[in-house]
Design an enzyme around this catalytic site. Structure first.
Site, mmCIF file in Angstrom:
data_model
loop_
_atom_site.group_PDB
_atom_site.id
_atom_site.type_symbol
_atom_site.label_atom_id
_atom_site.label_comp_id
_atom_site.label_asym_id
_atom_site.label_seq_id
_atom_site.Cartn_x
_atom_site.Cartn_y
_atom_site.Cartn_z
ATOM 1 N N ASP A 117 -3.301 -0.354 -1.026
ATOM 2 C CA ASP A 117 -3.152 -0.410 -2.489
ATOM 3 C C ASP A 117 -4.312 -1.233 -3.067
ATOM 4 O OD1 ASP A 117 -2.524 -3.264 -2.802
ATOM 5 O OD2 ASP A 117 -0.600 -2.823 -1.850
ATOM 6 N N HIS A 131 -8.198 -1.042 6.195
ATOM 7 C CA HIS A 131 -7.497 0.211 6.508
ATOM 8 C C HIS A 131 -7.692 1.295 5.453
ATOM 9 C CE1 HIS A 131 -4.581 -2.066 9.434
ATOM 10 N NE2 HIS A 131 -5.793 -1.912 9.898
ATOM 11 N N SER A 211 2.891 -8.472 9.962
ATOM 12 C CA SER A 211 3.679 -8.636 11.190
ATOM 13 C C SER A 211 2.783 -9.011 12.369
ATOM 14 C CB SER A 211 4.441 -7.351 11.496
ATOM 15 O OG SER A 211 3.535 -6.268 11.597
#
Ligand code: OAD
Length: 266
Positions: A117, A131, A211
Protein backbone atom coordinates in the site's frame (compact mmCIF):
# COMPACT_ATOMS: atom_id res chain seq x y z
CA UNK A 1 -0.29 10.27 27.42
CA UNK A 2 2.24 7.71 28.66
CA UNK A 3 -0.02 7.18 31.68
CA UNK A 4 -2.45 5.22 29.46
CA UNK A 5 0.10 2.41 29.07
CA UNK A 6 0.99 -0.33 31.55
CA UNK A 7 3.94 0.42 33.86
CA UNK A 8 6.03 -2.28 32.14
CA UNK A 9 5.37 -0.77 28.71
CA UNK A 10 6.09 2.75 29.98
CA UNK A 11 9.47 1.50 31.21
CA UNK A 12 10.20 0.00 27.77
CA UNK A 13 9.13 3.21 25.97
CA UNK A 14 11.48 5.20 28.21
CA UNK A 15 14.33 2.79 27.46
CA UNK A 16 13.62 3.07 23.73
CA UNK A 17 13.48 6.88 23.95
CA UNK A 18 16.85 7.03 25.72
CA UNK A 19 18.42 4.69 23.21
CA UNK A 20 17.03 6.51 20.17
CA UNK A 21 17.94 9.95 21.53
CA UNK A 22 21.58 8.92 21.74
CA UNK A 23 21.86 7.43 18.23
CA UNK A 24 22.00 8.95 14.77
CA UNK A 25 21.44 6.22 12.22
CA UNK A 26 18.03 4.58 12.53
CA UNK A 27 16.64 1.95 10.16
CA UNK A 28 12.95 1.05 10.33
CA UNK A 29 11.25 -1.94 8.72
CA UNK A 30 7.46 -2.01 8.63
CA UNK A 31 5.05 -4.82 7.77
CA UNK A 32 1.34 -5.36 7.38
CA UNK A 33 0.69 -4.69 11.09
CA UNK A 34 1.34 -0.96 10.68
CA UNK A 35 -1.59 -0.71 8.25
CA UNK A 36 -3.91 -2.91 10.33
CA UNK A 37 -5.30 0.07 12.25
CA UNK A 38 -6.14 1.70 8.90
CA UNK A 39 -8.44 -1.27 8.24
CA UNK A 40 -6.20 -3.28 5.90
CA UNK A 41 -5.99 -6.97 6.90
CA UNK A 42 -2.57 -8.44 7.67
CA UNK A 43 -1.47 -11.72 6.08
CA UNK A 44 -1.06 -14.05 9.05
CA UNK A 45 -3.29 -12.82 11.89
CA UNK A 46 -5.61 -15.63 12.95
CA UNK A 47 -9.08 -15.39 11.32
CA UNK A 48 -8.60 -12.02 9.61
CA UNK A 49 -5.22 -12.64 7.91
CA UNK A 50 -5.33 -12.86 4.10
CA UNK A 51 -3.28 -16.09 4.07
CA UNK A 52 -5.67 -17.61 6.64
CA UNK A 53 -8.43 -17.39 4.04
CA UNK A 54 -6.68 -17.62 0.68
CA UNK A 55 -3.89 -19.85 -0.63
CA UNK A 56 -0.57 -18.13 -1.28
CA UNK A 57 0.22 -20.70 -3.95
CA UNK A 58 -3.09 -19.92 -5.75
CA UNK A 59 -2.64 -16.14 -5.75
CA UNK A 60 0.85 -14.88 -5.05
CA UNK A 61 3.26 -16.92 -7.16
CA UNK A 62 4.29 -16.59 -10.83
CA UNK A 63 3.04 -20.15 -11.34
CA UNK A 64 -0.43 -19.16 -10.12
CA UNK A 65 -0.53 -16.30 -12.64
CA UNK A 66 0.54 -18.60 -15.48
CA UNK A 67 -2.08 -21.19 -14.44
CA UNK A 68 -5.00 -18.83 -13.86
CA UNK A 69 -4.25 -15.16 -14.66
CA UNK A 70 -7.91 -14.19 -14.33
CA UNK A 71 -8.15 -15.50 -10.76
CA UNK A 72 -4.97 -13.74 -9.70
CA UNK A 73 -5.87 -10.45 -11.42
CA UNK A 74 -9.38 -10.50 -9.89
CA UNK A 75 -7.94 -11.06 -6.42
CA UNK A 76 -5.59 -8.08 -6.76
CA UNK A 77 -8.41 -5.91 -8.12
CA UNK A 78 -10.39 -6.93 -5.02
CA UNK A 79 -7.43 -5.96 -2.82
CA UNK A 80 -7.20 -2.60 -4.59
CA UNK A 81 -10.89 -2.07 -3.93
CA UNK A 82 -10.33 -2.89 -0.26
CA UNK A 83 -7.34 -0.54 0.11
CA UNK A 84 -8.54 2.35 -2.09
CA UNK A 85 -10.40 4.27 0.63
CA UNK A 86 -7.97 3.56 3.46
CA UNK A 87 -5.97 6.37 5.02
CA UNK A 88 -2.76 6.56 7.04
CA UNK A 89 -3.20 5.98 10.78
CA UNK A 90 -1.33 7.63 13.70
CA UNK A 91 1.58 5.18 13.28
CA UNK A 92 2.22 6.25 9.66
CA UNK A 93 1.87 9.91 10.62
CA UNK A 94 4.26 9.56 13.57
CA UNK A 95 6.98 8.05 11.35
CA UNK A 96 6.52 10.81 8.78
CA UNK A 97 6.77 13.39 11.55
CA UNK A 98 10.00 11.80 12.79
CA UNK A 99 11.53 11.84 9.29
CA UNK A 100 10.50 15.50 8.91
CA UNK A 101 12.02 16.34 12.29
CA UNK A 102 15.21 14.45 11.39
CA UNK A 103 15.85 16.81 8.48
CA UNK A 104 16.79 19.50 11.00
CA UNK A 105 18.51 17.23 13.52
CA UNK A 106 21.56 15.01 13.14
CA UNK A 107 19.45 11.85 12.87
CA UNK A 108 19.03 9.82 9.73
CA UNK A 109 15.75 7.87 9.72
CA UNK A 110 15.56 5.34 6.86
CA UNK A 111 12.17 3.75 6.32
CA UNK A 112 11.78 0.42 4.53
CA UNK A 113 8.47 -1.36 4.08
CA UNK A 114 7.25 -4.77 3.02
CA UNK A 115 3.82 -3.26 2.41
CA UNK A 116 2.46 -2.71 -1.07
CA UNK A 117 0.00 0.00 0.00
CA UNK A 118 1.08 3.66 -0.21
CA UNK A 119 0.02 4.78 3.25
CA UNK A 120 3.57 5.79 4.26
CA UNK A 121 3.76 8.06 1.20
CA UNK A 122 0.29 9.45 1.89
CA UNK A 123 1.47 10.37 5.40
CA UNK A 124 4.47 12.19 3.88
CA UNK A 125 7.29 9.66 4.40
CA UNK A 126 10.14 8.79 2.07
CA UNK A 127 10.04 4.99 1.92
CA UNK A 128 11.68 2.08 0.11
CA UNK A 129 9.27 -0.68 -0.97
CA UNK A 130 10.76 -4.19 -0.86
CA UNK A 131 7.68 -6.06 -2.10
CA UNK A 132 6.45 -3.74 -4.84
CA UNK A 133 3.45 -1.47 -5.27
CA UNK A 134 -0.23 -2.40 -5.28
CA UNK A 135 -1.07 0.60 -7.45
CA UNK A 136 1.40 -0.16 -10.24
CA UNK A 137 1.12 -2.70 -13.05
CA UNK A 138 3.56 -4.21 -15.49
CA UNK A 139 3.53 -6.81 -18.22
CA UNK A 140 3.98 -10.35 -16.91
CA UNK A 141 5.97 -11.19 -20.04
CA UNK A 142 8.11 -8.24 -21.20
CA UNK A 143 7.95 -6.44 -17.78
CA UNK A 144 7.32 -3.00 -19.31
CA UNK A 145 5.33 -0.82 -16.84
CA UNK A 146 1.68 -0.48 -17.78
CA UNK A 147 -0.10 2.80 -17.02
CA UNK A 148 -3.87 2.81 -17.02
CA UNK A 149 -5.65 4.91 -14.48
CA UNK A 150 -9.07 4.22 -15.96
CA UNK A 151 -9.65 0.80 -14.42
CA UNK A 152 -11.49 2.12 -11.37
CA UNK A 153 -15.04 3.39 -11.87
CA UNK A 154 -17.64 4.91 -9.53
CA UNK A 155 -21.35 4.12 -9.19
CA UNK A 156 -23.94 6.82 -8.30
CA UNK A 157 -23.31 6.27 -4.57
CA UNK A 158 -19.66 7.14 -5.21
CA UNK A 159 -18.46 3.58 -4.55
CA UNK A 160 -15.32 2.72 -6.42
CA UNK A 161 -15.10 -0.58 -8.25
CA UNK A 162 -12.28 -2.23 -10.13
CA UNK A 163 -12.73 -3.96 -13.46
CA UNK A 164 -11.68 -7.62 -13.27
CA UNK A 165 -11.19 -8.02 -17.03
CA UNK A 166 -7.68 -9.13 -17.90
CA UNK A 167 -5.53 -6.56 -19.68
CA UNK A 168 -2.99 -7.22 -22.43
CA UNK A 169 0.34 -5.53 -22.98
CA UNK A 170 0.38 -3.16 -26.00
CA UNK A 171 4.01 -4.19 -26.70
CA UNK A 172 3.99 -8.00 -26.55
CA UNK A 173 0.36 -9.01 -25.85
CA UNK A 174 1.35 -10.65 -22.53
CA UNK A 175 -1.04 -10.34 -19.59
CA UNK A 176 -0.72 -7.33 -17.30
CA UNK A 177 -0.01 -8.13 -13.64
CA UNK A 178 0.35 -6.07 -10.47
CA UNK A 179 3.89 -4.81 -9.83
CA UNK A 180 4.19 -6.88 -6.66
CA UNK A 181 6.92 -9.32 -5.66
CA UNK A 182 5.43 -12.80 -5.50
CA UNK A 183 6.77 -15.80 -3.62
CA UNK A 184 9.71 -17.28 -5.49
CA UNK A 185 10.57 -13.95 -7.18
CA UNK A 186 13.59 -11.75 -6.54
CA UNK A 187 13.22 -8.45 -4.71
CA UNK A 188 13.85 -5.25 -6.74
CA UNK A 189 17.64 -4.89 -6.86
CA UNK A 190 17.95 -1.18 -5.94
CA UNK A 191 15.41 -1.37 -3.14
CA UNK A 192 17.10 -4.41 -1.62
CA UNK A 193 20.55 -2.79 -1.90
CA UNK A 194 19.26 0.34 -0.14
CA UNK A 195 17.68 -1.79 2.60
CA UNK A 196 20.83 -3.85 3.16
CA UNK A 197 22.99 -0.72 3.31
CA UNK A 198 20.66 0.97 5.80
CA UNK A 199 20.40 -2.14 7.99
CA UNK A 200 24.14 -2.86 7.95
CA UNK A 201 25.02 0.74 8.84
CA UNK A 202 22.35 1.63 11.39
CA UNK A 203 22.81 1.96 15.14
CA UNK A 204 19.20 1.08 15.93
CA UNK A 205 16.92 -1.17 13.88
CA UNK A 206 13.17 -0.93 14.54
CA UNK A 207 10.90 -3.73 13.37
CA UNK A 208 7.24 -2.67 13.30
CA UNK A 209 4.16 -4.78 12.59
CA UNK A 210 5.85 -7.70 10.89
CA UNK A 211 5.73 -11.39 11.78
CA UNK A 212 9.43 -11.61 10.78
CA UNK A 213 8.71 -14.83 8.90
CA UNK A 214 9.31 -13.79 5.29
CA UNK A 215 12.90 -13.67 4.03
CA UNK A 216 14.97 -11.90 2.89
CA UNK A 217 13.23 -8.94 4.61
CA UNK A 218 13.19 -10.74 7.97
CA UNK A 219 16.99 -11.08 7.75
CA UNK A 220 17.54 -7.30 7.87
CA UNK A 221 17.18 -7.20 11.67
CA UNK A 222 19.82 -9.94 11.96
CA UNK A 223 22.11 -8.07 9.57
CA UNK A 224 21.77 -4.93 11.69
CA UNK A 225 22.42 -6.87 14.90
CA UNK A 226 25.54 -8.54 13.46
CA UNK A 227 26.86 -5.07 12.66
CA UNK A 228 26.39 -3.83 16.22
CA UNK A 229 22.89 -2.30 16.12
CA UNK A 230 20.33 -2.60 18.89
CA UNK A 231 16.93 -3.93 17.85
CA UNK A 232 13.54 -2.60 18.91
CA UNK A 233 10.34 -4.46 18.02
CA UNK A 234 6.83 -2.97 18.03
CA UNK A 235 4.17 -5.67 17.83
CA UNK A 236 1.27 -6.54 20.14
CA UNK A 237 2.00 -10.26 19.65
CA UNK A 238 5.23 -12.23 20.08
CA UNK A 239 7.30 -13.01 16.97
CA UNK A 240 10.12 -15.53 16.38
CA UNK A 241 12.59 -12.63 16.38
CA UNK A 242 15.06 -13.64 19.13
CA UNK A 243 17.54 -10.79 18.75
CA UNK A 244 15.30 -8.03 20.09
CA UNK A 245 16.72 -5.75 22.80
CA UNK A 246 13.55 -3.74 23.53
CA UNK A 247 10.02 -5.03 22.92
CA UNK A 248 7.13 -2.58 22.79
CA UNK A 249 4.22 -5.03 22.94
CA UNK A 250 1.44 -2.71 21.82
CA UNK A 251 -0.29 -1.59 18.63
CA UNK A 252 1.89 0.64 16.47
CA UNK A 253 -0.82 3.31 16.28
CA UNK A 254 -0.73 3.65 20.07
CA UNK A 255 2.94 3.33 20.88
CA UNK A 256 4.61 5.09 17.94
CA UNK A 257 3.00 8.52 18.42
CA UNK A 258 4.02 8.42 22.10
CA UNK A 259 7.56 7.30 21.37
CA UNK A 260 8.10 9.84 18.62
CA UNK A 261 6.59 12.65 20.65
CA UNK A 262 9.17 11.86 23.34
CA UNK A 263 12.07 11.69 20.86
CA UNK A 264 11.23 14.83 18.92
CA UNK A 265 10.68 16.82 22.14
CA UNK A 266 14.26 16.16 23.30
P1 OAD B 1 2.12 -10.65 8.66
O1 OAD B 1 0.66 -10.74 8.45
O2 OAD B 1 2.92 -11.90 8.50
O3 OAD B 1 2.40 -10.10 10.12
C1 OAD B 1 1.74 -8.95 10.60
C2 OAD B 1 2.27 -8.67 11.99
O4 OAD B 1 1.67 -7.48 12.44
C3 OAD B 1 1.90 -9.76 13.03
O5 OAD B 1 3.07 -10.15 13.73
C4 OAD B 1 0.91 -9.05 13.97
O6 OAD B 1 1.04 -9.48 15.32
C5 OAD B 1 1.34 -7.60 13.80
N1 OAD B 1 0.28 -6.61 14.07
C6 OAD B 1 -1.06 -6.71 13.91
N2 OAD B 1 -1.68 -5.58 14.24
C7 OAD B 1 -0.70 -4.71 14.61
C8 OAD B 1 -0.69 -3.35 15.04
N3 OAD B 1 -1.83 -2.64 15.18
N4 OAD B 1 0.51 -2.78 15.34
C9 OAD B 1 1.67 -3.48 15.22
N5 OAD B 1 1.72 -4.76 14.80
C10 OAD B 1 0.56 -5.37 14.51
O7 OAD B 1 2.64 -9.48 7.71
P2 OAD B 1 4.14 -9.21 7.21
O8 OAD B 1 5.13 -9.57 8.25
O9 OAD B 1 4.16 -7.82 6.69
O10 OAD B 1 4.52 -10.47 0.99
O11 OAD B 1 4.25 -10.23 6.01
C11 OAD B 1 5.40 -10.26 5.23
C12 OAD B 1 5.06 -10.52 3.80
O12 OAD B 1 4.28 -11.73 3.70
C13 OAD B 1 4.18 -9.48 3.13
O13 OAD B 1 4.91 -8.37 2.65
C14 OAD B 1 3.55 -10.23 2.02
C15 OAD B 1 3.20 -11.50 2.75
O14 OAD B 1 3.01 -12.60 1.97
C16 OAD B 1 4.22 -10.16 -0.28
O15 OAD B 1 3.18 -9.67 -0.63
C17 OAD B 1 5.34 -10.47 -1.22
Amino acid sequence: MLAELSPALIAEVKLATQLLASKQRICILTGAGISAESGIPTFRNKQTGLWENYGVEDLATPEAFTRDPKLVWSWYQWRRQMVADKAPNPAHHALAQWQYHAQTSDQQVTLITQNVDDLHEQAGSAVTHLHGHLWRNRCGQCEIPYQDKSRASYDNQGTMSFDETLLSCPHCDGYIRPDIVWFGEALPVQAWQAAEDAAANCEVFISIGTSSLVYPAAGLAQLAKQNGAQVIEINPDPTPNTIVDITLAEKAGIVLPLLIEEITAL
